[in-house]
Design an enzyme around this catalytic site. Structure first.
Site, PDB file in Angstrom:
ATOM      1  N   ASP A  27       0.233  -1.857   7.120  1.00 62.48           N
ATOM      2  CA  ASP A  27       1.136  -1.231   8.097  1.00 62.48           C
ATOM      3  C   ASP A  27       1.760  -2.272   9.025  1.00 62.48           C
ATOM      4  O   ASP A  27       2.739  -1.977   9.720  1.00 62.48           O
ATOM      5  CB  ASP A  27       0.376  -0.201   8.953  1.00 62.48           C
ATOM      6  CG  ASP A  27      -0.140   0.960   8.128  1.00 62.48           C
ATOM      7  OD1 ASP A  27       0.629   1.448   7.267  1.00 62.48           O
ATOM      8  OD2 ASP A  27      -1.288   1.385   8.331  1.00 62.48           O
TER       9      ASP A  27
ATOM     10  N   ASP B 180       1.473   6.480   9.501  1.00 59.44           N
ATOM     11  CA  ASP B 180       0.719   6.216   8.282  1.00 59.44           C
ATOM     12  C   ASP B 180      -0.221   7.429   8.106  1.00 59.44           C
ATOM     13  O   ASP B 180      -0.493   8.147   9.059  1.00 59.44           O
ATOM     14  CB  ASP B 180      -0.055   4.908   8.506  1.00 59.44           C
ATOM     15  CG  ASP B 180      -1.261   4.773   7.612  1.00 59.44           C
ATOM     16  OD1 ASP B 180      -1.066   4.779   6.391  1.00 59.44           O
ATOM     17  OD2 ASP B 180      -2.388   4.650   8.135  1.00 59.44           O
TER      18      ASP B 180
HETATM   19  P1  ADP Z   1      -2.805   4.723   1.104  1.00 61.14           P
HETATM   20  O1  ADP Z   1      -3.246   3.652   2.073  1.00 61.14           O
HETATM   21  O2  ADP Z   1      -1.768   5.639   1.707  1.00 61.14           O
HETATM   22  O3  ADP Z   1      -3.939   5.443   0.465  1.00 61.14           O
HETATM   23  P2  ADP Z   1      -2.381   2.812  -1.091  1.00 61.14           P
HETATM   24  O4  ADP Z   1      -1.102   2.121  -1.406  1.00 61.14           O
HETATM   25  O5  ADP Z   1      -3.510   1.994  -0.596  1.00 61.14           O
HETATM   26  O6  ADP Z   1      -1.989   3.984  -0.081  1.00 61.14           O
HETATM   27  O7  ADP Z   1      -2.886   3.577  -2.400  1.00 61.14           O
HETATM   28  C1  ADP Z   1      -2.022   4.411  -3.128  1.00 61.14           C
HETATM   29  C2  ADP Z   1      -2.772   5.083  -4.253  1.00 61.14           C
HETATM   30  O8  ADP Z   1      -3.259   4.098  -5.181  1.00 61.14           O
HETATM   31  C3  ADP Z   1      -4.013   5.829  -3.793  1.00 61.14           C
HETATM   32  O9  ADP Z   1      -3.708   7.122  -3.356  1.00 61.14           O
HETATM   33  C4  ADP Z   1      -4.843   5.823  -5.086  1.00 61.14           C
HETATM   34  O10 ADP Z   1      -4.402   6.819  -5.965  1.00 61.14           O
HETATM   35  C5  ADP Z   1      -4.534   4.468  -5.696  1.00 61.14           C
HETATM   36  N1  ADP Z   1      -5.528   3.459  -5.281  1.00 61.14           N
HETATM   37  C6  ADP Z   1      -5.361   2.427  -4.422  1.00 61.14           C
HETATM   38  N2  ADP Z   1      -6.493   1.704  -4.293  1.00 61.14           N
HETATM   39  C7  ADP Z   1      -7.429   2.316  -5.067  1.00 61.14           C
HETATM   40  C8  ADP Z   1      -8.811   2.056  -5.366  1.00 61.14           C
HETATM   41  N3  ADP Z   1      -9.484   1.043  -4.845  1.00 61.14           N
HETATM   42  N4  ADP Z   1      -9.418   2.911  -6.222  1.00 61.14           N
HETATM   43  C9  ADP Z   1      -8.762   3.935  -6.766  1.00 61.14           C
HETATM   44  N5  ADP Z   1      -7.477   4.234  -6.523  1.00 61.14           N
HETATM   45  C10 ADP Z   1      -6.809   3.432  -5.706  1.00 61.14           C
HETATM   46 MG    MG Z   2      -4.040   3.746   7.015  1.00 56.33          MG
END
Ligand code: ADP
Ligand code: MG
Length: 292
Positions: free
Chosen positions: A241, A38
């Site tokens: 994860d 991850d």
């Molecule tokens: P990771 O854990 O790899 O960052 P996520 O699936 O949680 O992946 O998030 C993917 C994308 O969604 C982030 O890179 C961001 O662009 C957007 N995102 C997720 N949660 C938020 C949040 N709370 N505020 C702003 N953007 C968010």
């Molecule tokens: Mg993580």
């Protein structure tokens, strides 16, 4: 015999900060052909900080951080924490949000002072018909700097961009280089966008970058790696994860991560140091050479 070897293995493991919950993992480690990581909180420290605020003409920093901070106050995501912290640093008094919603893999939406507010990635803006194309070059520049860039909109209009950087752990690059030199393929699986993911992947020397994966897509990516390479370990820290940790042949959790990930894993890296995996594999290979 094997039981003694397992005990020896566990003892040395504990010394190096590797906690083994499932004894079979010591045997499986020596067969690992690929490891999936991850990104956030595993390869990086998981403590992103705001680095850039880019406002549309006429928008003040105060307004920008009021809306972004207020909405992110309802989110548990590390990205959200970084924005709330920035607003607090700037002494912004946050407001109230109603109808708050986290949109998985995209961002957050809600209503503040009677107006719709959203923070998230391009997908979230597209789904809500917010025009951001004039800022595409800025987004690309930030992403190529390994930053995660998010867009803020209120009503039907873009207010600007907030970018965050999450520092890479001190030993990530070393761990990945050693694994590759031991003949083990490395992959990163992340929900972050492809440019940011590629920039971080390059910094740590990972051979395979899989980006823009929705949380429930991580399992599928582990299955694909298993079909290609056979025995696959997965390393992660987040709630999302956990299913991928279970699917993998050796699930490895980051000790500073969520309990749900730790419970789903066979092994915990107590201090979160990825070089612990190198030690575990070397140990497994050595022990089982002796037994034979
Ligand atoms: P990771 O854990 O790899 O960052 P996520 O699936 O949680 O992946 O998030 C993917 C994308 O969604 C982030 O890179 C961001 O662009 C957007 N995102 C997720 N949660 C938020 C949040 N709370 N505020 C702003 N953007 C968010
Ligand atoms: Mg993580």
């Amino acid at each position: 015999g094997t039981p003694t070897a397992l005990m020896v293995g566990s003892g040395i493991g504990a010394e190096k900060g590797i906690l083994i919950r499932n004894g079979e993992a010591i045997q499986t480690f020596k067969e690992v052909r690929a490891i999936a990581f991850d990104k956030t909180g595993t390869i990086t420290k998981g403590k992103p900080e705001v680095t850039d605020l880019i406002m549309v003409d006429g928008v003040t920093v105060k307004d920008f951080l009021y809306y972004a901070g207020t909405i992110e106050n309802g989110s548990e995501h590390p990205l959200a924490h970084s924005i709330v912290e920035k607003a607090k640093d700037e002494k912004i008094k946050l407001g109230e949000v109603i109808d708050f919603n986290a949109v998985v893999g995209m961002g957050v939406i809600g209503i503040i002072d009677g107006e719709g507010v959203l923070v998230g990635n391009r997908k979230l803006m597209k789904e809500n018909n917010i025009a951001f194309e004039a800022y595409e070059e800025e987004l690309i520049r930030l992403e190529e700097e390994a930053k995660t860039a998010m867009l803020l909109a209120k009503g039907n209009e873009l207010l600007g961009i907030v970018a965050v950087a999450d520092p890479i752990k001190e030993d990530s690059a070393q761990a990945i280089a050693e694994l590759e030199s031991m003949g083990i393929k490395t992959a990163m699986i992340t929900g972050d966008n492809r440019r940011t993911a590629a920039a971080i992947g390059k910094k740590v020397g990972i051979s395979h970058v899989i980006s823009e994966v929705l949380p429930d897509g991580k399992v599928e990516e582990v299955v694909k790696l298993q079909e290609k390479y056979g025995t696959v370990a997965m390393v992660g820290d987040g709630i999302n994860d956990a299913p991928a940790l279970k699917q993998s042949n050796v699930g490895i959790a980051i000790g500073t991560g969520t309990d749900i990930a730790i419970e789903a894993a066979d092994v915990t890296l107590v201090r979160g140091e990825l070089t612990g995996i190198v030690s575990a594999i070397k140990l497994s290979r050595a022990i089982f050479k002796k037994i034979k």
